[in-house]
Scaffold this active site. Structure first.
Site, PDB file in Angstrom:
ATOM      1  N   LYS A  96       0.858  -1.181   0.000  1.00 22.22           N
ATOM      2  CA  LYS A  96       0.000   0.000   0.000  1.00 22.22           C
ATOM      3  C   LYS A  96       0.893   1.228   0.000  1.00 22.22           C
ATOM      4  O   LYS A  96       2.021   1.194   0.489  1.00 22.22           O
ATOM      5  CB  LYS A  96      -0.893   0.016   1.241  1.00 22.22           C
ATOM      6  CG  LYS A  96      -2.166   0.831   1.071  1.00 22.22           C
ATOM      7  CD  LYS A  96      -3.227   0.064   0.279  1.00 22.22           C
ATOM      8  CE  LYS A  96      -4.540   0.825   0.219  1.00 22.22           C
ATOM      9  NZ  LYS A  96      -5.602   0.048  -0.425  1.00 22.22           N
ATOM     10  N   ALA A 274     -17.009  -1.787   3.269  1.00 22.57           N
ATOM     11  CA  ALA A 274     -15.854  -1.711   2.382  1.00 22.57           C
ATOM     12  C   ALA A 274     -14.627  -1.099   3.020  1.00 22.57           C
ATOM     13  O   ALA A 274     -13.520  -1.235   2.493  1.00 22.57           O
ATOM     14  CB  ALA A 274     -16.217  -0.909   1.134  1.00 22.57           C
TER      15      ALA A 274
END
Length: 363
Positions: A96, A274
């Protein structure tokens, strides 16, 4: 353009990166601090694991409070990507990146170009994609400077925005949790609180509305909430949803909204959304279990976008991989079933699935 060392953290913390608890508990293979003074770029790329394959994960462009918060986000999110890929059965590792700053003020082609060149220096160990604050158009720009990028627009040869398929995966995760909890996957008449009406939350609201659910939503971005309200007339806007009367709570904004305090206020029977890193502390899952709340681990529910990105690397369109995203229903069903049989939490059950795949690849 310079590639900085950990010295660039300045006063980010009194401890070295290697001594941070979030680094010790889950060691990362590589953390790179990037700075380009001319464009204003300050970025951190965290590669958690490449055991299963190259580390794929989006780039978050966000005005973090300080560099410590940015590093924490990068470390936690990259670990989550490792487990997300493993649980989804993908031959990808976890990584990430975060760019520090307000994208509305700082984002420029020069900055994205500088960032793309940094990604290229990693030689494919890290593959970037879109995330909070970045778009498919941004990936097109980054893609001019590195081949290690996914989530580009269809016009640029990519598979487009991953938000719709991420939302689809969350939707089918909800259905699986509903089947386990209430005996039916039907969401008609269920009251769902969607926290965050941005890219993914918006599409989730659409799917829930089409399924006949009653949706209440909130967002700190008034523009995003107004857009959802205008396009979905039955949507009930709110200043907050977590304490509202709900069947399902869907965190779809930033993480750590589930704390011991917020869980005490939660009326929902299912938590499925999410957002990454939804738990403020791992022990919060136990608090939910004690209240009879079924939690679908975020890295399982939100894997639709990653599945799309993996498909793009294999030159497949979003439509090509949609059936695989829909199978997240089966993955969630299995995790909930194993958790019930073994008497463990859903988080432990999901981690066991991912750890087994990582262990098998390592040995």
């Amino acid at each position: 353009m310079t590639l900085t060392s950990s010295d660039s953290l300045g006063d980010v913390d009194d401890t070295f990166v290697f001594d941070r608890l979030d680094f010790v508990d889950s060691p990362h293979e590589q953390v790179v601090f990037c700075q380009d003074a001319e464009s204003g770029l300050k970025a951190i790329i965290a590669i958690h694991s490449t055991v299963l394959g190259p580390a794929l994960g989006g780039t978050r462009f966000y005005p973090f409070v300080d560099e410590r918060a940015a590093l924490t986000d990068a470390l936690r999110l990259s670990k989550g990507m490792t487990y997300k890929a493993a649980a989804a059965g993908l031959r990808l590792g976890g990584g990430k990146a975060v760019i520090i700053g307000d994208p509305r003020m700082l984002k420029s082609e020069a900055l994205l170009a500088a960032y793309g060149r940094f990604v290229e220096t990693l030689g494919g160990r890290y593959i970037t994609a879109g995330d909070v604050g970045t778009t498919a158009d941004d990936m097109d720009v980054i893609g001019k400077y590195t081949d290690h990028v996914t989530g580009r627009t269809i016009a640029a040869g990519g598979s487009g925005d991953s938000a719709p398929l991420t939302a689809l995966g969350v939707f089918h995760s909800m259905r699986a949790a509903a089947a386990s909890t209430w005996g039916s996957p039907d969401l008609a008449g269920r009251r769902v609180g969607v926290e965050g009406t941005g890219k993914v939350g918006y599409h989730l609201i659409r799917l829930l509305t089409e399924a006949g659910a009653s949706v209440v939503a909130c967002d700190i971005n008034a523009e995003a909430l107004n857009r959802a309200t205008q396009n979905f007339p039955d949507l009930l806007p709110a200043t907050g949803v977590i304490a509202s009367p709900l069947d399902i709570y869907a965190p779809c904004a930033l993480g750590a909204t589930l704390s011991h305090q917020s869980v005490r206020d939660l009326s929902a029977t299912i938590v499925c959304g999410a957002a990454n890193n939804q738990l403020a502390d791992p022990s919060v899952e136990q608090s939910m279990a004690e209240q009879g709340i079924t939690w679908v681990p975020d890295f399982v529910a939100n894997a639709g976008g990653l599945i799309q990105m993996a498909g793009e690397l294999a030159h497949k369109s979003a439509a090509d991989v949609t059936p695989r995203v829909e199978k997240i229903f089966d993955t969630v069903h299995e995790i909930l079933e194993v958790a019930a049989i073994d008497g463990v939490s859903t988080g432990v059950s999901a981690n066991r699935v991912a750890d087994a795949r990582i262990h098998a690849a390592r040995h």
